[in-house]
Design an enzyme around this catalytic site. Structure first.
Site, PDB file in Angstrom:
ATOM      1  N   ASN A  11      18.290   8.015 -16.890  1.00 34.69           N
ATOM      2  CA  ASN A  11      17.639   8.242 -18.181  1.00 34.69           C
ATOM      3  C   ASN A  11      17.026   9.645 -18.128  1.00 34.69           C
ATOM      4  OD1 ASN A  11      16.023   8.236 -20.430  1.00 34.69           O
ATOM      5  ND2 ASN A  11      14.663   6.580 -19.734  1.00 34.69           N
ATOM      6  N   TRP A  12      17.680  10.579 -18.794  1.00 35.33           N
ATOM      7  CA  TRP A  12      17.211  11.979 -18.728  1.00 35.33           C
ATOM      8  C   TRP A  12      15.943  12.186 -19.554  1.00 35.33           C
ATOM      9  CZ3 TRP A  12      22.166  15.575 -19.314  1.00 35.33           C
ATOM     10  CH2 TRP A  12      23.066  15.268 -18.275  1.00 35.33           C
ATOM     11  N   LYS A  13      15.607  11.204 -20.385  1.00 35.51           N
ATOM     12  CA  LYS A  13      14.435  11.311 -21.276  1.00 35.51           C
ATOM     13  C   LYS A  13      14.513  12.606 -22.094  1.00 35.51           C
ATOM     14  CE  LYS A  13      11.933   8.330 -18.134  1.00 35.51           C
ATOM     15  NZ  LYS A  13      10.670   7.951 -17.508  1.00 35.51           N
ATOM     16  N   GLU A 100       8.214   3.634 -22.477  1.00 33.96           N
ATOM     17  CA  GLU A 100       7.665   4.793 -23.185  1.00 33.96           C
ATOM     18  C   GLU A 100       7.794   4.633 -24.696  1.00 33.96           C
ATOM     19  OE1 GLU A 100       9.803   7.760 -20.961  1.00 33.96           O
ATOM     20  OE2 GLU A 100       8.549   7.299 -19.224  1.00 33.96           O
ATOM     21  N   SER A 206      10.294   4.860 -10.463  1.00 37.97           N
ATOM     22  CA  SER A 206      10.081   5.613  -9.223  1.00 37.97           C
ATOM     23  C   SER A 206      11.134   5.352  -8.137  1.00 37.97           C
ATOM     24  CB  SER A 206       8.672   5.361  -8.673  1.00 37.97           C
ATOM     25  OG  SER A 206       7.715   5.936  -9.550  1.00 37.97           O
ATOM     26  N   GLY A 227      14.630   7.841 -13.875  1.00 40.57           N
ATOM     27  CA  GLY A 227      14.309   8.964 -14.737  1.00 40.57           C
ATOM     28  C   GLY A 227      14.418  10.240 -13.941  1.00 40.57           C
TER      29      GLY A 227
HETATM   30  P1  PGA Z   1      11.243   7.312 -13.125  1.00 40.65           P
HETATM   31  O1  PGA Z   1      11.565   6.734 -14.579  1.00 40.65           O
HETATM   32  O2  PGA Z   1      12.456   7.049 -12.275  1.00 40.65           O
HETATM   33  O3  PGA Z   1      10.993   8.769 -13.323  1.00 40.65           O
HETATM   34  O4  PGA Z   1      10.046   6.563 -12.604  1.00 40.65           O
HETATM   35  C1  PGA Z   1      12.242   5.526 -14.720  1.00 40.65           C
HETATM   36  C2  PGA Z   1      12.439   5.191 -16.171  1.00 40.65           C
HETATM   37  O5  PGA Z   1      11.535   5.462 -16.975  1.00 40.65           O
HETATM   38  O6  PGA Z   1      13.488   4.661 -16.554  1.00 40.65           O
END
Ligand code: PGA
Length: 249
Positions: A11-13, A100, A206, A227
């Site tokens: 998920n590149w957000k 989010e 994470s 992410g």
């Molecule tokens: P992160 O995000 O790996 O940076 O903790 C995970 C996610 O929000 O899907």
């Protein structure tokens, strides 16, 4: 025990301008083309990059997904993107109900359920995210909380081909903190009792190239959703390669 190939999803957000997005996608696609991976690999770039990334990875086997969709197919919804538009841009998957969006944009379980229905209508596989907050985690009731969230977020008609669930504790996302393996195992077992057999249940929050192999070995973990680690070719690729380590031991 889930016998399907694991799914590793990035998920590149809200990250990536065109040049870096294409570079990352091309590098991953080249590796997917030349390596027999033990998993499916999916990238979910921001909407502005979908068609560019689609063209960069065409024919490689690397999968493309959106990060959210609107429940309606089209209409007067400024700034929104429909599941049909994602399908048209070459997506096979769409993330819905990410923490989010639940906590940052006030999305409710019934909003998520409508988005899952929209994804199915458009022929997309929704990755339905659920997870407890830090306060909820401290009550030690994560399995019940997550199962409640999931059942309210799913319309009737789920099947393992049409659904992916992601367990993402809100407190673990982007924090560098991971639940204990026993906690992940307990929540994944509770989720797997609620969804059709063989439905993939990802863990997210994470995950790094160092923790992935151990997480992927936990029963009922059908893959991971990352992410930050998905923005770096080497880290994301190392996580994908951890799938072999998790199945050959
Ligand atoms: P992160 O995000 O790996 O940076 O903790 C995970 C996610 O929000 O899907």
């Amino acid at each position: 025990m889930n016998k399907r190939r694991k799914l590793i999803a990035g998920n590149w957000k809200m990250n990536g301008l065109r040049a870096e997005g294409v570079e990352l996608a091309r590098a991953l696609a080249n590796r997917v083309r030349t390596t027999a991976l033990d998993c499916e690999l999916l990238v979910c770039p921001p909407a502005t990059l979908l068609t560019l990334v689609h063209d960069s990875i065409a024919g490689s086997g690397l999968l493309l997904g959106g990060q959210d969709c609107h429940p309606c197919a089209a209409g007067d919804f400024t700034g929104s993107i429909s599941a049909e538009m994602l399908k048209d841009a070459g997506c096979s998957h769409v993330i819905v109900g990410h923490s989010e969006r639940r906590h940052g944009c006030g999305e409710t379980d019934s909003d998520v359920r409508a988005k899952v229905a929209a994804a199915w209508r458009a022929g997309l596989i929704p990755i339905v995210c659920v997870g407890e907050t830090s306060e909820e985690h401290s009550t030690r009731k994560a399995p019940e909380i997550v199962v409640g969230q999931l059942t309210r977020s799913l319309p009737d008609g789920a099947s393992p081909e049409k659904l992916v669930v992601a367990y993402e504790p809100a407190w673990a996302i982007g924090s560098g903190r991971l639940p204990e393996a026993a906690e992940i195992s307990e929540v994944h077992a509770a989720i797997s009792a609620q969804v059709p057999a063989e439905t993939r249940i990802l863990y997210g929050g994470s995950v790094t190239e160092r923790s992935a192999a151990d997480i992927l070995r936990i029963p009922n973990v059908g893959g991971t959703l990352e992410g930050r680690a998905s923005l770096h070719v080497e880290d994301f690729w190392a996580i994908a390669c951890s799938c072999s380590a998790s199945t050959t031991r």
